[in-house]
Design an enzyme around this catalytic site. Structure first.
Site, PDB file in Angstrom:
ATOM      1  CD  GLU A 256      49.873 -30.899  48.810  1.00 41.17           C
ATOM      2  OE1 GLU A 256      49.432 -31.864  48.152  1.00 41.17           O
ATOM      3  OE2 GLU A 256      50.401 -31.020  49.914  1.00 41.17           O
ATOM      4  CB  CYS A 295      44.403 -31.386  42.872  1.00 43.28           C
ATOM      5  SG  CYS A 295      43.695 -31.156  44.513  1.00 43.28           S
TER       6      CYS A 295
HETATM    7  P1  NAP Z   1      49.825 -23.584  37.407  1.00 39.68           P
HETATM    8  O1  NAP Z   1      49.699 -23.038  36.052  1.00 39.68           O
HETATM    9  O2  NAP Z   1      50.979 -24.434  37.709  1.00 39.68           O
HETATM   10  O3  NAP Z   1      49.794 -22.328  38.384  1.00 39.68           O
HETATM   11  C1  NAP Z   1      49.795 -22.490  39.759  1.00 39.68           C
HETATM   12  C2  NAP Z   1      50.202 -21.190  40.421  1.00 39.68           C
HETATM   13  O4  NAP Z   1      51.571 -20.923  40.143  1.00 39.68           O
HETATM   14  C3  NAP Z   1      49.437 -19.982  39.926  1.00 39.68           C
HETATM   15  O5  NAP Z   1      49.182 -19.129  41.016  1.00 39.68           O
HETATM   16  C4  NAP Z   1      50.401 -19.332  38.951  1.00 39.68           C
HETATM   17  O6  NAP Z   1      50.177 -17.981  38.797  1.00 39.68           O
HETATM   18  C5  NAP Z   1      51.692 -19.584  39.699  1.00 39.68           C
HETATM   19  N1  NAP Z   1      52.895 -19.459  38.898  1.00 39.68           N
HETATM   20  C6  NAP Z   1      53.097 -19.856  37.640  1.00 39.68           C
HETATM   21  N2  NAP Z   1      54.374 -19.586  37.282  1.00 39.68           N
HETATM   22  C7  NAP Z   1      54.960 -19.001  38.346  1.00 39.68           C
HETATM   23  C8  NAP Z   1      56.257 -18.464  38.598  1.00 39.68           C
HETATM   24  N3  NAP Z   1      57.200 -18.512  37.683  1.00 39.68           N
HETATM   25  N4  NAP Z   1      56.511 -17.927  39.807  1.00 39.68           N
HETATM   26  C9  NAP Z   1      55.572 -17.876  40.756  1.00 39.68           C
HETATM   27  N5  NAP Z   1      54.322 -18.360  40.578  1.00 39.68           N
HETATM   28  C10 NAP Z   1      54.019 -18.919  39.387  1.00 39.68           C
HETATM   29  O7  NAP Z   1      48.535 -24.405  37.832  1.00 39.68           O
HETATM   30  P2  NAP Z   1      47.017 -23.984  37.615  1.00 39.68           P
HETATM   31  O8  NAP Z   1      46.733 -24.082  36.155  1.00 39.68           O
HETATM   32  O9  NAP Z   1      46.677 -22.745  38.334  1.00 39.68           O
HETATM   33  O10 NAP Z   1      46.282 -25.128  38.401  1.00 39.68           O
HETATM   34  C11 NAP Z   1      45.960 -26.356  37.818  1.00 39.68           C
HETATM   35  C12 NAP Z   1      46.875 -27.442  38.287  1.00 39.68           C
HETATM   36  O11 NAP Z   1      46.968 -27.427  39.713  1.00 39.68           O
HETATM   37  C13 NAP Z   1      46.377 -28.808  37.942  1.00 39.68           C
HETATM   38  O12 NAP Z   1      47.416 -29.515  37.349  1.00 39.68           O
HETATM   39  C14 NAP Z   1      45.976 -29.424  39.270  1.00 39.68           C
HETATM   40  O13 NAP Z   1      46.116 -30.825  39.330  1.00 39.68           O
HETATM   41  C15 NAP Z   1      46.852 -28.744  40.237  1.00 39.68           C
HETATM   42  N6  NAP Z   1      46.257 -28.678  41.558  1.00 39.68           N
HETATM   43  C16 NAP Z   1      46.790 -29.410  42.558  1.00 39.68           C
HETATM   44  C17 NAP Z   1      46.237 -29.349  43.827  1.00 39.68           C
HETATM   45  C18 NAP Z   1      46.789 -30.140  44.973  1.00 39.68           C
HETATM   46  O14 NAP Z   1      46.377 -29.898  46.098  1.00 39.68           O
HETATM   47  N7  NAP Z   1      47.674 -31.060  44.742  1.00 39.68           N
HETATM   48  C19 NAP Z   1      45.133 -28.530  44.065  1.00 39.68           C
HETATM   49  C20 NAP Z   1      44.608 -27.813  43.016  1.00 39.68           C
HETATM   50  C21 NAP Z   1      45.186 -27.886  41.750  1.00 39.68           C
HETATM   51  P3  NAP Z   1      49.475 -17.396  37.462  1.00 39.68           P
HETATM   52  O15 NAP Z   1      48.123 -17.943  37.430  1.00 39.68           O
HETATM   53  O16 NAP Z   1      49.497 -15.934  37.693  1.00 39.68           O
HETATM   54  O17 NAP Z   1      50.308 -17.835  36.335  1.00 39.68           O
END
Ligand code: NAP
Length: 671
Positions: A256, A295
């Site tokens: 997602e 999101c």
């Molecule tokens: P993100 O930077 O992509 O991180 C998402 C998750 O992935 C975090 O828990 C992060 O952990 C983890 N992660 C990052 N690199 C990883 C790796 N190499 N291995 C395992 N896990 C890893 O996103 P975010 O900044 O938290 O969230 C914002 C984004 O999420 C926005 O773009 C938003 O649109 C999207 N979003 C989508 C939805 C949906 O339902 N479609 C819902 C909410 C948000 P760390 O924080 O520890 O790096």
């Protein structure tokens, strides 16, 4: 300083020397640290598979649904702890209701659906029995059973509670243990929620573990019984879905991710209409709730070209009224972004829009909180005059209170612009014109996981463009990640394997726990209506005596009910009908006679007849024919402590043993 622990193999593990600092969104000060590179993630996986999975699978769907309900109620009782912590993420009290209460509410919906829509057993049935041979001795059915591994839930920072609970609820209901990995920036809130869950003592050991910090090499060792569900940015999703082990072992991976959701103002929704006002309210809310860090937030605002100025003016006025500030203050309507880094990221994306847009409202350098050390931004409304030539506004997500207004010429143009997001979680259309809704649906539904229509009729009850509901699918194609979550019991089956089982009726009855026609019947017990819920067994059968249907019966029924349809009253007219040989008995007369044949009249365990499913009249019954009923216990579903539902398979046959009607009867039976 909050030490954000992990919960691994039954132990709380403190952050290590390599832990990452976490800042307060309000003050910019470091308030917590999380992460421990020495976490034994493979031991966590083994613990989930060996301890948590078997414990969960020993429970029925109803046991697990009851467990979820108790857990949700426990969390609701303790939610103040989560509210108190969440302010530092920049969220207001209204935002907490979305995150904390929304998460608990989602869990309650799954608890309720689990009891109502799933059996009190271990096998979930998907679709009807398929007759695969001519005589019905070889049949097939699709069943779902829980995967025997672990679900790894990787979540985004914006919903530290909802993000966890909306995944954990269907996962546990399905019988699969979870390892949750929240985004580090808000992991202290998730950690507090996991502590509450552990304190509740309501989950079997090994069913829920927490990784605060990195996942190490966890993904490199998962196999076909494991699942990874990811929520976050498209960039991280791409990195994870390319993991060689996940691909080599076909490990289920759903994403997602961010998307360029849009809202369309219908051509009919001119200023002065209720729809125009609804549109302004919805866009304003989506831009400002969670400071735009949703999101599903509206990133692109599409309006008829002739209304562009009116919408810009109305939105500017509405955004001007939004009080940005410390989320702990009751009067604050929009809090801060999660961190200075997130604010910097949003400003950078706004910069990228600048070649294609001009600012209508909002100046990051000039608003009430401009001098704060916190990660505050005002709502920012941009205008893109030529959305056909523009690229960045359809491609780049500024994950904050930023949205771009763009004009459309006609509905085809609006749909084309909607679809330029290349796949989104949700698109909304505010219109009172059903034809507009239908046209947009046909042109655009394939590009969106959810279409949301709102107008004067629905506005009092509508749940909002941005609210994913547990009942409805959340997820979208392409840019949105191609995943699917929620959507009722669909979400549960995501954690289960669908298997086609084929065999004799007896084999399928034993596997599915539901009586399949053609399998063994037990008909030597006392009348099933005289036995309490616990005493009736699948396959218990009653064969009724037979009864002749007379012309007098048909006429009496016709005049008594008023149903004097010609097929029952006029022989010549009935014969002219391709379905009837002449005057025939009413179907409802047959049902009534059937009840008269099988019922046991005395007060007893059968409390009520609550319905009838899948009724088919298969052969006409004429005056002089005789009918007989076979009533078999097909399925049993406990409803509460006092009674349960019995589903009876009913077949009405004629004197030649031909089936004239078939249906499923539902009764509530006392224990
Ligand atoms: P993100 O930077 O992509 O991180 C998402 C998750 O992935 C975090 O828990 C992060 O952990 C983890 N992660 C990052 N690199 C990883 C790796 N190499 N291995 C395992 N896990 C890893 O996103 P975010 O900044 O938290 O969230 C914002 C984004 O999420 C926005 O773009 C938003 O649109 C999207 N979003 C989508 C939805 C949906 O339902 N479609 C819902 C909410 C948000 P760390 O924080 O520890 O790096």
């Amino acid at each position: 300083m909050i030490e954000v622990h992990s919960f691994a193999a039954g132990q709380w593990i403190a952050p290590g020397s390599d832990a990452r600092p976490i800042e307060s969104a309000i003050t910019g000060e470091i308030i917590a640290r999380a992460g421990n590179d020495r976490l034994d993630v493979q031991a966590m996986r083994a613990y989930a598979r060996d301890i948590g999975g078997p414990a969960l699978r020993a429970l029925t769907f109803h046991d697990r649904a009851r467990m979820l309900k108790a857990l949700a109620l426990y969390l609701r009782q303790h939610r103040q702890t989560l509210y108190d912590l969440s302010f530092d993420t920049g969220a207001t009290q209204a935002d907490h209701l979305i995150d904390v209460d929304g998460g608990i509410g989602t869990m309650l919906v799954f608890a309720s659906k689990g009891r109502r829509e799933m059996p009190d057993g271990h096998v979930f049935l998907d679709g009807p029995t398929e007759q695969l041979g001519r005589a019905g001795q070889f049949v097939g059915r699709h069943i779902c059973t829980p995967l025997q591994g672990v679900a790894v839930h990787i979540n985004a920072f914006n919903f530290p509670v909802w993000g966890m609970l909306e995944k954990v609820a269907p996962c546990l209901l399905g019988g699969v243990p979870a390892i949750v990995k929240p985004a580090t920036a808000t992991s202290y809130v998730t950690e507090a929620c996991v502590r509450l869950i552990q304190q509740s003592g309501l989950l079997p050991e090994g069913t829920l573990q927490l990784i605060s910090g990195g996942t190490g090499d966890l993904l490199d060792h998962l196999d076909c019984q494991d699942v990874v569900t990811f929520t976050g940015s498209a960039k991280t999703a791409l990195k994870l879905r390319k993991n060689g082990n996940l691909m080599a072992n076909s490990v289920r991976f759903t994403a997602e991710q961010d998307s360029l959701n849009a809202s369309v103002l219908g051509p009919d929704a001119t200023p002065g209409t209720p729809e125009f006002d609804v549109f302004v309210r919805e866009v304003t809310r989506e831009m400002t709730a969670k400071a735009g860090q949703k999101c599903t937030a509206i990133r692109r605002i599409m309006v008829p070209a002739v209304q562009a100025d009116a919408v810009a003016a109305a939105l500017s006025a509405a955004l001007k009224g939004i009080r940005v500030g410390d989320p702990r203050q009751a009067e604050t309507q929009m809090g801060a972004l999660v961190s200075a880094a997130q604010k910097a990221d949003v400003l950078q994306q706004i910069d990228r829009f600048s070649a294609e847009t001009e600012t209508v409202f909002g100046d990051p350098g000039d608003f009430a909180m401009a001098d704060s050390k916190g990660a505050f931004l005002p709502p920012i409304l941009l205008h893109c005059g030529d959305p056909d030539a523009a690229q960045v506004v359809h491609d780049v997500e500024a994950f904050g209170p930023v949205s771009t207004l763009m004009p459309y010429r006609d509905l085809d143009h609006a749909a084309a612009l909607l679809n330029r997001g290349k796949g989104s979680l949700v698109a909304s259309v505010i219109t009172h014109d059903a034809q507009v809704a239908r046209d947009i649906t046909l042109a655009s539904a394939a590009f969106h996981g959810r279409l949301y229509f709102n107008n004067r009729t629905s506005m009092e009850e509508a749940t909002g463009h941005g609210a994913p509901l547990p009942h409805m699918v959340h997820g979208g194609p392409g840019r949105a990640g191609g995943g699917e979550e929620l959507g009722g019991i669909r979400a549960v089956t995501h954690y289960m394997q669908r298997t086609a089982v084929q065999g004799s009726p007896d084999i399928l009855t034993a596997i599915t726990g539901q009586w399949v026609p053609g399998s063994a019947e037990t008909s030597d017990k006392p009348h099933p209506f005289t036995r309490p819920f616990g005493d009736v067994a699948i396959g218990d059968t009653l064969h009724s005596p037979s009864r002749q249907v007379t012309l007098d019966d048909i006429e009496t029924f016709a005049h008594f009910t008023g149903d004097t349809f010609y097929a029952h009253m006029d022989d010549a007219a009935a014969r002219a009908n391709p379905f009837f040989p002449g005057r025939v008995a009413h179907g409802y007369l047959l049902l009534s006679f059937a009840a008269g044949l099988f019922v046991q009249p005395d007060p007893g365990p059968v409390l009520a007849n609550t319905g009838l499913d899948n009724l088919r009249f298969m052969k006409p019954v004429e005056a002089g024919d005789s009918i007989q009923v076979r009533l078999t216990v097909k399925a049993k579903t406990p409803r509460n402590d006092d009674y349960g539902e019995v589903r009876w398979h009913v077949t009405v046959t004629n004197q030649n043993t031909e089936t004239v009607a078939e249906y499923e009867l539902l009764t509530m039976n006392a224990y």
